[in-house]
Design a protein around this motif. Structure first.
Motif, PDB file in Angstrom:
ATOM      1  N   VAL A 166      -8.685   1.204   0.899  1.00 33.10           N
ATOM      2  CA  VAL A 166      -7.646   1.858   1.689  1.00 33.10           C
ATOM      3  C   VAL A 166      -7.686   3.605   1.281  1.00 33.10           C
ATOM      4  CG1 VAL A 166      -5.568   2.086   2.765  1.00 33.10           C
ATOM      5  CG2 VAL A 166      -6.477  -0.043   1.945  1.00 33.10           C
ATOM      6  N   ARG A 167      -8.344   4.334   1.853  1.00 40.78           N
ATOM      7  CA  ARG A 167      -8.530   5.833   1.321  1.00 40.78           C
ATOM      8  C   ARG A 167      -7.497   6.683   1.854  1.00 40.78           C
ATOM      9  NH1 ARG A 167     -12.195   6.076  -2.303  1.00 40.78           N
ATOM     10  NH2 ARG A 167     -12.508   8.035  -1.649  1.00 40.78           N
ATOM     11  N   SER A 168      -6.617   6.323   2.689  1.00 38.06           N
ATOM     12  CA  SER A 168      -5.301   7.020   2.985  1.00 38.06           C
ATOM     13  C   SER A 168      -4.248   7.057   1.752  1.00 38.06           C
ATOM     14  CB  SER A 168      -4.662   6.397   4.254  1.00 38.06           C
ATOM     15  OG  SER A 168      -4.226   5.110   4.075  1.00 38.06           O
ATOM     16  N   TYR A 188       0.744  -1.225   0.116  1.00 38.38           N
ATOM     17  CA  TYR A 188       0.073   0.038   0.012  1.00 38.38           C
ATOM     18  C   TYR A 188       0.695   1.042  -0.187  1.00 38.38           C
ATOM     19  CZ  TYR A 188      -4.132  -3.012   0.524  1.00 38.38           C
ATOM     20  OH  TYR A 188      -5.104  -3.694   0.323  1.00 38.38           O
ATOM     21  N   ILE A 189       2.053   1.060   0.681  1.00 33.25           N
ATOM     22  CA  ILE A 189       2.741   2.445   0.693  1.00 33.25           C
ATOM     23  C   ILE A 189       3.421   2.596  -0.635  1.00 33.25           C
ATOM     24  CG2 ILE A 189       5.024   3.085   1.314  1.00 33.25           C
ATOM     25  CD1 ILE A 189       4.592   1.704   4.195  1.00 33.25           C
ATOM     26  N   SER A 197      -6.847   4.781  -4.334  1.00 32.71           N
ATOM     27  CA  SER A 197      -7.562   3.832  -3.358  1.00 32.71           C
ATOM     28  C   SER A 197      -8.254   2.888  -3.907  1.00 32.71           C
ATOM     29  CB  SER A 197      -8.289   4.579  -2.145  1.00 32.71           C
ATOM     30  OG  SER A 197      -9.396   5.190  -2.767  1.00 32.71           O
ATOM     31  N   LEU A 198      -9.042   3.178  -5.185  1.00 32.95           N
ATOM     32  CA  LEU A 198      -9.871   2.293  -5.895  1.00 32.95           C
ATOM     33  C   LEU A 198      -9.266   1.390  -7.006  1.00 32.95           C
ATOM     34  CD1 LEU A 198     -13.078   4.868  -6.322  1.00 32.95           C
ATOM     35  CD2 LEU A 198     -12.547   3.389  -4.525  1.00 32.95           C
ATOM     36  N   THR A 199      -8.150   1.744  -7.039  1.00 36.30           N
ATOM     37  CA  THR A 199      -7.493   0.978  -8.330  1.00 36.30           C
ATOM     38  C   THR A 199      -6.327  -0.144  -7.411  1.00 36.30           C
ATOM     39  OG1 THR A 199      -5.530   2.659  -8.446  1.00 36.30           O
ATOM     40  CG2 THR A 199      -7.400   2.507 -10.105  1.00 36.30           C
ATOM     41  N   SER A 200      -6.333   0.199  -6.229  1.00 38.85           N
ATOM     42  CA  SER A 200      -5.545  -0.826  -5.340  1.00 38.85           C
ATOM     43  C   SER A 200      -6.247  -1.777  -4.890  1.00 38.85           C
ATOM     44  CB  SER A 200      -4.822   0.264  -4.404  1.00 38.85           C
ATOM     45  OG  SER A 200      -3.952   1.133  -4.724  1.00 38.85           O
TER      46      SER A 200
END
Length: 217
Positions: free
Chosen positions: A162-164, A37-38, A142-145
């Motif tokens: 994951v909105r962050s 995610y990072i 966040s929507l493509t992850s």
């Protein structure tokens, strides 16, 4: 080395982990996925930054009819800036809260840190410009992850974005486009240190821990 110098030297990955930890679904993310995610957030910001310069984004905002408002209002929670997308026929707005930025600038001057109001405004304008790109068809990282799986009552399965990642990307974009020597969250610490030293110390420790975590990953 003082606290400012320590923060200034921390990696973008460390600050990304600090932001990720604030996500409502962070507790459901397996530790082995933190790095994924990072990287997703940072990569999105970097890729967008490769296509823009400060003069270029200013022209794009003008072309898109985005109102850039330098507000003299004192915002709640010392918000620095915000992006309000087009709604009900109203043009999009980027709002820079000048009183908050002036506090940061004054705090920097007291510490002998070289920064101008123009530079702070550019940094926050670039951050909100990234959010404008999201609303203009560039996509939401966040929507493509990969979403995070949530189990309700141990049976019902749901997924959450994951909105962050959006904030990780926007900060990365702003730092890159503005060629800032430090991550934008360092300015948050500077303001916090003026108003609540205990919280500032806690934030500094959180950042140090994040740096150790990403180094050990």
């Amino acid at each position: 080395m003082n606290d400012w110098e320590q923060l200034e030297r921390l990696s973008g990955e460390a600050f990304a982990l600090v932001l990720l930890r604030q996500d409502p679904v962070f507790g459901r993310i397996p530790p082995k996925k933190y790095g994924y995610y990072i990287r997703q957030g940072i990569r999105s910001g970097q890729q967008a930054a490769e296509r823009w310069t400060l003069p270029g984004l200013a022209r794009r905002l003008e072309e898109d009819g985005v109102e850039v408002c330098r507000s003299g209002e004192t915002p709640p929670m010392d918000i620095h800036s915000e992006y309000c997308p087009a709604e009900n026929g109203r043009a999009p707005v980027v709002r820079l809260y000048i009183p908050t930025l002036e506090k940061i600038c004054a705090a920097a001057q007291r510490r002998g840190i070289p920064v101008t109001m123009e530079q702070l405004e550019q940094l926050h304008l670039a951050h909100e410009f990234y959010h404008h790109l999201e609303h203009s068809g560039a996509g939401d990282v966040s929507l493509t992850s990969e979403p995070v799986e949530i189990r309700l009552l141990w049976v019902i399965r749901r997924t959450r974005a994951v909105r962050s990642l959006r904030e990780i990307a926007a900060h990365t974009f702003a730092q890159s486009v503005c060629a800032s020597p430090c991550h934008p969250l360092v300015w948050d610490w500077l303001l916090l240190n003026e108003e609540d030293e205990d919280q500032a110390k806690a934030f500094l420790n959180l950042c140090r821990q994040a740096e150790q975590s990403v180094k050990g990953a």
